[in-house]
Design an enzyme around this catalytic site. Structure first.
Site, PDB file in Angstrom:
ATOM      1  CB  VAL A   4      32.948  33.834  37.870  1.00  0.00           C
ATOM      2  CG1 VAL A   4      32.848  32.883  39.038  1.00  0.00           C
ATOM      3  CG2 VAL A   4      33.461  33.119  36.632  1.00  0.00           C
ATOM      4  CB  CYS A   5      30.885  35.119  41.811  1.00  0.00           C
ATOM      5  SG  CYS A   5      30.399  35.214  43.544  1.00  0.00           S
ATOM      6  CB  THR A   6      29.178  39.566  42.805  1.00  0.00           C
ATOM      7  OG1 THR A   6      30.567  39.577  43.116  1.00  0.00           O
ATOM      8  CG2 THR A   6      28.386  38.879  43.906  1.00  0.00           C
ATOM      9  CB  THR A  24      24.825  36.900  40.482  1.00  0.00           C
ATOM     10  OG1 THR A  24      26.039  37.315  41.121  1.00  0.00           O
ATOM     11  CG2 THR A  24      23.640  37.246  41.355  1.00  0.00           C
ATOM     12  CB  ALA A  57      25.612  30.501  40.680  1.00  0.00           C
TER      13      ALA A  57
END
Length: 90
Positions: A4-6, A24, A57
């Site tokens: 998830v995310c970064t 991301t 993202a």
């Protein structure tokens, strides 16, 4: 494997995204692309699955990813029921 995310940056550093599509957080897309040239960064999707790795993202896209997993494992009706229960609408 999911990120998830970064978290995609960690997978990139480990070489797990080489030759794969990934995404991301929108503020980290350029960092992912510039740092790991073997990754095909997809900007316009919240969830990307390439082989056995799924990236999503920003933080709330983790919900999109979770619903994607539920739909693929249990079915669309289960994913729709969960989305409705948590009041998550696309």
């Amino acid at each position: 494997m999911c990120s998830v995310c970064t978290g995609a940056l960690i997978l990139g550093e480990a070489g797990l995204l080489n030759g794969k599509n990934a995404t991301t957080h929108h503020l980290a897309l350029k960092i992912l692309q510039d740092s790991y040239l073997d990754i095909r960064v997809v900007k316009e999707c919240k969830v990307i699955q390439d082989s056995n790795i799924i990236t999503s993202a920003g933080v709330t896209s983790g919900i999109n990813m979770a619903l994607y997993l539920v739909e693929n494992i249990i079915g669309k009706s289960a994913a729709d029921r969960i989305a409705n229960t948590i009041e998550f609408y696309l």
